[in-house]
Design a protein around this motif. Structure first.
Motif, PDB file in Angstrom:
ATOM      1  N   UNK A 129      -0.392  21.993  70.471  1.00 16.49           N
ATOM      2  CA  UNK A 129      -0.754  23.394  70.281  1.00 16.49           C
ATOM      3  C   UNK A 129       0.074  24.034  69.171  1.00 16.49           C
ATOM      4  N   UNK A 130       1.182  23.398  68.787  1.00 17.00           N
ATOM      5  CA  UNK A 130       2.034  23.901  67.714  1.00 17.00           C
ATOM      6  C   UNK A 130       1.843  22.991  66.507  1.00 17.00           C
ATOM      7  N   UNK A 131       1.204  23.482  65.458  1.00 13.25           N
ATOM      8  CA  UNK A 131       0.877  22.629  64.308  1.00 13.25           C
ATOM      9  C   UNK A 131       2.086  22.294  63.441  1.00 13.25           C
ATOM     10  N   UNK A 132       2.017  21.138  62.803  1.00 12.84           N
ATOM     11  CA  UNK A 132       3.029  20.737  61.812  1.00 12.84           C
ATOM     12  C   UNK A 132       2.640  21.319  60.466  1.00 12.84           C
ATOM     13  N   UNK A 133       2.516  22.614  60.418  1.00 12.28           N
ATOM     14  CA  UNK A 133       2.088  23.293  59.196  1.00 12.28           C
ATOM     15  C   UNK A 133       2.558  24.745  59.265  1.00 12.28           C
ATOM     16  N   UNK A 134       2.403  25.458  58.156  1.00 11.48           N
ATOM     17  CA  UNK A 134       2.782  26.877  58.170  1.00 11.48           C
ATOM     18  C   UNK A 134       1.883  27.687  59.104  1.00 11.48           C
ATOM     19  N   UNK A 135       2.467  28.720  59.683  1.00 11.95           N
ATOM     20  CA  UNK A 135       1.704  29.668  60.499  1.00 11.95           C
ATOM     21  C   UNK A 135       2.155  31.076  60.131  1.00 11.95           C
ATOM     22  N   UNK A 136       1.293  32.011  60.385  1.00  8.51           N
ATOM     23  CA  UNK A 136       1.643  33.406  60.171  1.00  8.51           C
ATOM     24  C   UNK A 136       1.010  33.981  58.929  1.00  8.51           C
ATOM     25  N   UNK A 137       1.575  35.071  58.488  1.00  4.82           N
ATOM     26  CA  UNK A 137       1.051  35.868  57.384  1.00  4.82           C
ATOM     27  C   UNK A 137       1.607  35.361  56.057  1.00  4.82           C
ATOM     28  N   UNK A 138       0.863  34.503  55.377  1.00  3.75           N
ATOM     29  CA  UNK A 138       1.316  33.941  54.100  1.00  3.75           C
ATOM     30  C   UNK A 138       1.352  34.998  53.001  1.00  3.75           C
ATOM     31  N   UNK A 139       0.724  36.134  53.224  1.00  2.00           N
ATOM     32  CA  UNK A 139       0.721  37.219  52.229  1.00  2.00           C
ATOM     33  C   UNK A 139       1.836  38.238  52.504  1.00  2.00           C
ATOM     34  N   UNK A 140       2.780  37.865  53.337  1.00  2.00           N
ATOM     35  CA  UNK A 140       3.851  38.749  53.776  1.00  2.00           C
ATOM     36  C   UNK A 140       4.695  39.300  52.628  1.00  2.00           C
ATOM     37  N   UNK A 141       4.802  38.543  51.534  1.00  2.00           N
ATOM     38  CA  UNK A 141       5.640  38.951  50.403  1.00  2.00           C
ATOM     39  C   UNK A 141       4.848  39.200  49.129  1.00  2.00           C
ATOM     40  N   UNK A 142       3.520  39.250  49.224  1.00  2.00           N
ATOM     41  CA  UNK A 142       2.664  39.435  48.036  1.00  2.00           C
ATOM     42  C   UNK A 142       3.098  40.636  47.194  1.00  2.00           C
ATOM     43  N   UNK A 143       3.284  41.776  47.827  1.00  2.00           N
ATOM     44  CA  UNK A 143       3.625  42.989  47.077  1.00  2.00           C
ATOM     45  C   UNK A 143       5.060  42.991  46.562  1.00  2.00           C
ATOM     46  N   UNK A 144       5.841  41.983  46.970  1.00  2.00           N
ATOM     47  CA  UNK A 144       7.229  41.878  46.524  1.00  2.00           C
ATOM     48  C   UNK A 144       7.425  40.779  45.474  1.00  2.00           C
ATOM     49  N   UNK A 145       6.330  40.130  45.073  1.00  2.00           N
ATOM     50  CA  UNK A 145       6.426  39.155  43.994  1.00  2.00           C
ATOM     51  C   UNK A 145       6.318  37.698  44.391  1.00  2.00           C
ATOM     52  N   UNK A 146       6.072  37.411  45.661  1.00  2.00           N
ATOM     53  CA  UNK A 146       5.896  36.025  46.103  1.00  2.00           C
ATOM     54  C   UNK A 146       4.517  35.927  46.746  1.00  2.00           C
ATOM     55  N   UNK A 147       3.568  35.314  46.027  1.00  2.00           N
ATOM     56  CA  UNK A 147       2.216  35.250  46.585  1.00  2.00           C
ATOM     57  C   UNK A 147       2.103  34.134  47.628  1.00  2.00           C
TER      58      UNK A 147
END
Length: 176
Positions: A129-147
């Motif tokens: 149930x817990x993937x070996x991959x990223x989870x969550x909001x990948x756009x969390x830093x978009x407005x701060x310069x990290x897409x």
């Protein structure tokens, strides 16, 4: 080895502080700790990494709900700090759906008709149930310069790369 720091955005730029997570048990506790780092309702980032295994970013904007990104959910799930970030919502589970209800299981060693292999399947089912991959909001830093694409591509020394993109590498290094 773990590293955790708070980066608070102020009028004068970013301010970093080293943080202890020993007293933090829930995401709510972590959000409260982050809010305390900011005199205003400014953006605060909680950066957590376990060397060469995973990193996480929690973003607190005032009283908004925390936004979370974890680079490797399965690696983080094996960590007490990672477990704080891996909420049911983040993993796409119903609240309280952590696998079999241990209170309902008869674990006195006298189970009839159950093979040991069946028990192993239950355990691996909950681990999957817990993937070996990223989870969550990948756009969390978009407005701060990290897409999102850049965030997902980070691995070793990810927090340094994030701090550099934010223009906060010097202040982060002061607490490392």
């Amino acid at each position: 080895m773990y590293f955790a720091a708070l980066l608070a955005r102020t009028e004068d730029g970013w301010e970093a502080s080293d943080t202890e997570l020993d007293d933090v048990e829930t995401l709510s506790d972590l959000a409260d700790l982050a809010r305390e780092a900011s005199a205003e309702d400014d953006t605060v980032l909680v950066l957590i990494e376990q060397e060469d295994a995973w990193f996480g970013v929690v973003r607190i904007d005032g009283e908004d709900d925390p936004r979370i990104y974890v680079s490797d959910a399965a690696a983080a799930a094996r960590s007490s700090y990672g477990e704080i970030l891996l909420t049911d919502e983040l993993l796409g589970r119903e609240p309280g759906d952590d696998g079999p209800d241990l209170d309902a299981l008869d674990l006195d060693g006298t189970e009839d008709g159950e093979d040991e292999d069946d028990e192993g399947d239950e355990e691996s089912g909950s681990a999957e149930a817990v993937p070996h991959s990223p989870v969550g909001d990948a756009e969390i830093l978009d407005d701060l310069g990290v897409d999102a694409k850049e965030l997902r591509s980070l691995d070793a020394d990810a927090l340094t790369a994030i701090a550099e993109a934010l223009g906060a590498s010097e202040v982060l290094e002061t607490v490392r």
